[in-house]
Design a protein around this motif. Structure first.
Motif, mmCIF file in Angstrom:
data_model
loop_
_atom_site.group_PDB
_atom_site.id
_atom_site.type_symbol
_atom_site.label_atom_id
_atom_site.label_comp_id
_atom_site.label_asym_id
_atom_site.label_seq_id
_atom_site.Cartn_x
_atom_site.Cartn_y
_atom_site.Cartn_z
ATOM 1 N N UNK A 135 0.845 -1.135 -0.253
ATOM 2 C CA UNK A 135 -0.117 -0.226 -0.243
ATOM 3 C C UNK A 135 1.175 1.375 0.090
ATOM 4 N N UNK A 136 0.761 2.154 -0.999
ATOM 5 C CA UNK A 136 1.510 3.528 -1.225
ATOM 6 C C UNK A 136 0.738 4.563 -0.809
ATOM 7 N N UNK A 137 -0.721 4.503 -0.798
ATOM 8 C CA UNK A 137 -1.506 5.730 -0.424
ATOM 9 C C UNK A 137 -2.724 5.100 -0.342
ATOM 10 N N UNK A 138 -3.563 6.137 0.683
ATOM 11 C CA UNK A 138 -4.817 5.740 1.113
ATOM 12 C C UNK A 138 -5.689 6.890 0.845
ATOM 13 N N UNK A 139 -6.873 6.530 0.370
ATOM 14 C CA UNK A 139 -7.673 7.875 -0.209
ATOM 15 C C UNK A 139 -9.101 7.619 0.363
ATOM 16 N N UNK A 140 -9.748 8.499 0.986
ATOM 17 C CA UNK A 140 -11.023 8.417 1.278
ATOM 18 C C UNK A 140 -11.877 9.349 0.319
ATOM 19 N N UNK A 141 -12.742 8.759 -0.428
ATOM 20 C CA UNK A 141 -13.627 9.511 -1.386
ATOM 21 C C UNK A 141 -12.748 9.480 -2.590
ATOM 22 N N UNK A 142 -12.225 8.382 -3.074
ATOM 23 C CA UNK A 142 -11.182 8.373 -4.330
ATOM 24 C C UNK A 142 -11.848 8.946 -5.541
ATOM 25 N N UNK A 143 -11.317 9.636 -6.261
ATOM 26 C CA UNK A 143 -11.433 9.915 -7.705
ATOM 27 C C UNK A 143 -11.438 8.745 -8.551
ATOM 28 N N UNK A 159 -1.939 1.763 -11.540
ATOM 29 C CA UNK A 159 -3.361 1.526 -11.879
ATOM 30 C C UNK A 159 -4.168 0.358 -11.007
ATOM 31 N N UNK A 160 -3.376 -0.202 -10.051
ATOM 32 C CA UNK A 160 -3.975 -1.403 -8.998
ATOM 33 C C UNK A 160 -4.307 -0.803 -7.858
ATOM 34 N N UNK A 161 -5.436 -1.051 -7.332
ATOM 35 C CA UNK A 161 -6.041 -0.592 -6.341
ATOM 36 C C UNK A 161 -6.788 -2.034 -5.522
ATOM 37 N N UNK A 162 -6.865 -1.617 -4.080
ATOM 38 C CA UNK A 162 -7.902 -2.436 -3.576
ATOM 39 C C UNK A 162 -9.146 -1.443 -2.999
ATOM 40 N N UNK A 163 -10.208 -1.702 -3.510
ATOM 41 C CA UNK A 163 -11.201 -0.156 -3.246
ATOM 42 C C UNK A 163 -12.567 -0.967 -3.109
ATOM 43 N N UNK A 164 -13.477 -0.018 -2.668
ATOM 44 C CA UNK A 164 -14.805 -0.494 -2.193
ATOM 45 C C UNK A 164 -15.584 -0.492 -3.823
ATOM 46 N N UNK A 165 -17.070 -0.917 -3.591
ATOM 47 C CA UNK A 165 -17.675 -0.735 -4.767
ATOM 48 C C UNK A 165 -19.099 -0.286 -4.353
ATOM 49 N N UNK A 166 -19.991 0.419 -5.091
ATOM 50 C CA UNK A 166 -21.268 0.755 -4.865
ATOM 51 C C UNK A 166 -22.130 -0.627 -5.617
ATOM 52 N N UNK A 167 -21.634 -1.221 -6.423
ATOM 53 C CA UNK A 167 -22.478 -1.964 -7.183
ATOM 54 C C UNK A 167 -21.859 -3.476 -6.443
ATOM 55 N N UNK A 168 -22.906 -3.948 -5.727
ATOM 56 C CA UNK A 168 -22.592 -5.096 -4.607
ATOM 57 C C UNK A 168 -22.611 -6.546 -5.098
ATOM 58 N N UNK A 195 -13.916 -4.608 -2.626
ATOM 59 C CA UNK A 195 -14.636 -5.336 -1.593
ATOM 60 C C UNK A 195 -15.985 -4.381 -1.200
ATOM 61 N N UNK A 196 -16.759 -5.044 -0.600
ATOM 62 C CA UNK A 196 -18.036 -4.139 -0.031
ATOM 63 C C UNK A 196 -17.555 -2.861 0.611
ATOM 64 N N UNK A 197 -18.255 -1.582 0.320
ATOM 65 C CA UNK A 197 -17.838 -0.343 1.024
ATOM 66 C C UNK A 197 -17.668 -0.420 2.626
ATOM 67 N N UNK A 209 -15.936 3.262 -5.318
ATOM 68 C CA UNK A 209 -16.638 3.022 -3.767
ATOM 69 C C UNK A 209 -16.183 4.382 -2.803
ATOM 70 N N UNK A 210 -16.043 4.250 -1.440
ATOM 71 C CA UNK A 210 -15.749 4.918 -0.728
ATOM 72 C C UNK A 210 -14.535 5.167 -0.129
ATOM 73 N N UNK A 211 -13.792 4.223 -0.314
ATOM 74 C CA UNK A 211 -12.365 4.239 -0.066
ATOM 75 C C UNK A 211 -11.462 3.510 -0.740
ATOM 76 N N UNK A 212 -10.067 3.723 -0.977
ATOM 77 C CA UNK A 212 -9.205 3.154 -1.951
ATOM 78 C C UNK A 212 -7.858 3.122 -1.272
ATOM 79 N N UNK A 213 -7.395 1.745 -1.499
ATOM 80 C CA UNK A 213 -5.806 1.448 -1.322
ATOM 81 C C UNK A 213 -5.152 1.293 -2.522
#
Length: 199
Positions: A110-118, A155-164, A178-180, A145-149
């Motif tokens: 993990x190199x960056x953590x973003x809440x409310x990612x673009x 271009x690679x992330x571990x992130x949430x999704x609104x589409x469950x 992941x679920x948000x 989604x709401x958060x992203x690692x």
């Protein structure tokens, strides 16, 4: 003791995740570098003995220590395992890449953590989907989604999704979803420098 989904588990989420993950064997791998993957049969046999889809794994075959925590993503079983630096264990159902061509395996962090990612689609995503927007801001339409690692791989992330509906499926363009509520929990526990291994 493992903790499945923290305290925000709904019956529907659990059943959907359980159904999606049943029957997918794990294949453990030792990754010597980001580009080289070497199979280790002794680890594979240990993992395959676990019959449950929501199997618990020991971190030691995969990581030398738990400094800053460790994330293991098992692409085949569509599960993300997290061990905190203190050894607490969490298991989350995940979405994984749609195809092997989009899948990257190996060690990163993990190199960056973003809440409310673009979100901006990659050039290859736009090639495959020319009608997609070039930018989506934070909010309910954002695919991250709401958060992203953010990982050390571009271009690679571990992130949430609104589409469950995507969780538990081969549904992503390369990222791990992941679920948000789960990414929010993982976001709070992980650190810059948390080890990540995709197998």
């Amino acid at each position: 003791m493992s903790r499945f989904f923290g305290n925000s588990l709904s019956r529907r989420s659990f059943l959907a995740g359980s159904a999606a993950m049943v029957g997918f064997p794990a294949v453990a791998q030792d990754v010597n570098s980001a580009a080289t993957i070497e199979m280790e049969p002794d680890i594979t046999s240990k993992v395959r003995r676990n019959a449950s889809a929501f199997r618990t794994l020991d971190w030691r075959p995969y990581f030398s220590n738990l400094k800053k925590g460790a994330i293991l993503v098992d692409i085949d079983s569509r599960a993300l395992h997290f061990w905190s630096e203190g050894g607490q264990y969490y298991l989350y159902p995940s979405s994984v890449p749609m195809s092997e061509e989009l899948t990257r395996r190996g060690r990163t962090e993990v190199v960056r953590k973003v809440e409310g990612p673009e979100w901006r689609p990659t050039p290859s995503m736009l090639e495959r989907n020319p009608d997609w927007p070039s930018y989506v801001g934070p909010g309910p339409d954002n695919p991250l989604g709401t958060h992203a690692l953010y990982l050390s791989w571009t271009y690679y992330r571990i992130h949430g999704t609104h589409d469950t509906r995507k969780i538990g499926r081969r549904s992503s363009n390369g990222c791990i979803g992941l679920y948000n509520e789960h990414i929010q929990q993982l976001f709070g526990m992980s650190q810059i420098g948390t080890q990540v291994l995709l197998i």
